[in-house]
Scaffold this active site. Structure first.
Site, PDB file in Angstrom:
ATOM      1  N   ASP A  28      10.118 -33.261 -34.369  1.00 55.94           N
ATOM      2  CA  ASP A  28       9.158 -32.180 -34.113  1.00 55.94           C
ATOM      3  C   ASP A  28       7.816 -32.551 -34.749  1.00 55.94           C
ATOM      4  OD1 ASP A  28       7.917 -29.818 -33.554  1.00 55.94           O
ATOM      5  OD2 ASP A  28       9.282 -28.547 -34.713  1.00 55.94           O
ATOM      6  N   ASP A 122       6.004 -31.556 -27.876  1.00 58.65           N
ATOM      7  CA  ASP A 122       6.011 -32.149 -29.212  1.00 58.65           C
ATOM      8  C   ASP A 122       7.375 -32.094 -29.885  1.00 58.65           C
ATOM      9  OD1 ASP A 122       6.028 -29.377 -29.860  1.00 58.65           O
ATOM     10  OD2 ASP A 122       5.193 -29.866 -31.813  1.00 58.65           O
ATOM     11  N   GLU A 123       8.411 -31.919 -29.107  1.00 60.10           N
ATOM     12  CA  GLU A 123       9.722 -31.705 -29.704  1.00 60.10           C
ATOM     13  C   GLU A 123      10.792 -32.349 -28.829  1.00 60.10           C
ATOM     14  OE1 GLU A 123      11.902 -27.727 -30.718  1.00 60.10           O
ATOM     15  OE2 GLU A 123       9.769 -27.377 -30.477  1.00 60.10           O
TER      16      GLU A 123
END
Ligand SMILES: [Mg+2]
Length: 474
Positions: A28, A122-123
């Site tokens: 993350d 983003d993860e």
């Protein structure tokens, strides 16, 4: 199935990995959008930066830890964020840039293992069970990913390592930096929850850390005096099901036991592309809405073509000032990818909606994907079914004919503009997104081209009080 050779030369089968052997990573990025802004503009380093809509209806999409020190967090109304942190620097989002950085991140992760499941830009989850022999244990792989992300992207991420997705996700959260009134406490970067120690890690956490405990359930649990996951786990069998209903009760009971068998599922292809926008002030004027629609169609069609796809179904979504939602959708016999073809259908759908209230939000999406337009089959009129183009259950009588005409218009645009759209894409790739676009988007300031997801969290620009003359505040 791998085989291992023993000294005696007789191959011995390696037992398959069982669920308890799994090593899952959750990666993350830290304050992703805001960190990208700081990366691209070093003068923002160390300052409270808020990415999001500046208008009265804007929300915070992301903020730096310096802004979090003031209590600002994502999804908070921008007006409140500004009150909490008057010194904050507000930055409009640049979604295309985040997509670009995200693609680089994704490439780094898939170099570790093909078993990468992207959750958002983003993860991602990684199943590194099979990669360990080559790359080392979970902690080593996690550390290597952090170094690679920092070295190649100039950004930081936190990584959780555990036996399930659920544990890995909570572990990455535990690895994050924390911002409070006193300052920023750097995160551990990597948190590993060793096998067999899941409950030790899990039980002290507040119940709201669990997936599926939102505001309503959280309050119910508060009322029962259940504060931590451990409190929940100590309840007698069946109690959660009684309090919360069978499905949610069973789900949470399983999570308390760290029971989460869900596999990491690599990349699922997107089923639609689109763009939507909430306006700073409600729009009453149909012409203004058509202008916004043209921009959104341009962005969505470009995205469709860059994915090498065509679309059969075009949907226009309108949310009125009273939050009433209307969607109009049309499926064509022949799939299209040319901007004017999609625009013609979108415009017809917009025109089929009565505008008796102000419009708060407008969106367009493309679905029913087919392969690229090369090798596209021309429509056989014998196959054309007027019902193939549906407007959903609320279709007006006679609308079928109207939309059949739209099909023909769209096809005309497709054959005359298909090559032009491809040329436009090539020019934009070379000279930038604003180098060429629909003539109707040219303003005195130049071409206003939207990209998918530009400020999806609400309108930017000045607050509406400063700009009440132009609907949409742009
Ligand atoms: Mg993040």
């Amino acid at each position: 199935m791998a085989e291992r050779s023993t000294g005696g030369g007789r191959p011995v089968p390696v037992p398959p990995d069982t669920a308890s052997d799994r090593v899952i990573l959750h990666v993350d990025m830290d304050a992703f959008f805001a960190s990208v802004e700081v990366l691209d503009d070093p003068s923002l380093t160390g300052r409270p930066v808020i990415v999001g809509g500046r208008g009265a209806r804007g929300v915070v999409a992301a903020c730096t830890y310096e802004a979090r020190m003031f209590g600002v967090h994502s999804a908070m109304p921008s007006t409140l964020a500004r009150r909490l942190c008057p010194s904050a620097v507000f930055v409009d989002g640049r979604f295309h840039r985040y997509v670009e950085v995200s693609a680089k991140l994704h490439a780094q992760l898939t170099a570790v293992t093909p078993l990468v499941e992207g959750i958002s830009l983003d993860e991602a989850f990684l199943d590194v069970t099979g990669a360990r022999q080559l790359l080392g244990d979970g902690a080593t792989i996690a550390g290597d990913i952090r170094s690679a992300v920092s070295g190649e992207l100039g950004l930081s991420c936190s990584v959780g390592v555990g036996r399930s997705k659920f544990i890995a996700k909570l572990a990455s959260k535990a690895a994050k930096p924390e911002a409070g009134r006193e300052g920023i406490v750097p995160g551990r970067g990597v948190v590993v929850v060793p096998r067999g120690e899941e409950l030790v890690f899990l039980h002290p956490l507040p119940v709201r850390a669990l997936w599926g405990v939102g505001t309503v359930t959280g309050r119910k649990l508060d009322a029962l005096g259940i504060a931590t996951v451990g409190d929940m786990a100590a309840l007698p069998d069946g109690a959660l099901e009684r309090y919360l209903g069978p499905a949610q009760g069973a789900h949470l009971a399983a999570l308390c036991r760290a029971d989460d068998p869900r596999p990491v599922v690599p990349e699922q292809a997107a089923k639609s592309v689109g763009h939507e926008e909430t306006f700073a002030t409600d729009i009453w004027d149909r012409g203004t809405l058509h202008g916004h629609l043209t921009r959104m169609v341009d962005a969505s069609a470009t995205q469709l073509r860059s994915a090498g796809r065509t679309a059969r179904t075009i949907t226009v979504k309108i949310k009125f000032s009273d939050f009433a939602l209307v969607t109009r959708s049309h499926s064509m016999v022949t799939p299209v990818d040319a901007t004017p073809a999609i625009g013609a259908v979108g415009a017809a759908l917009l025109d089929s909606v009565e505008l008796d209230r102000g419009v708060r939000l407008l969106g367009v999406s493309l679905s029913g994907f087919g392969p690229t337009s090369e090798g596209r089959q021309l429509r056989l009129d014998l196959d054309s079914d007027p019902r193939a183009g549906g407007c959903g259950p609320d279709r007006e009588p006679g609308e079928g004919n109207h939309l059949a005409l739209i099909d023909e218009e769209a096809e005309r645009f497709q054959s005359s503009w298909g090559a032009v759209s491809a040329a436009v894409d090539a020019i934009r790739t070379r000279y930038g997104g604003s180098s060429v676009g629909p003539a109707s988007l040219v303003t005195p300031d130049g071409l206003r081209v939207r990209r998918r997801g530009d400020a999806p969290w609400g309108p930017g620009g000045d607050p509406p009080s400063a700009d009440t003359t132009r609907p949409g505040g742009r």
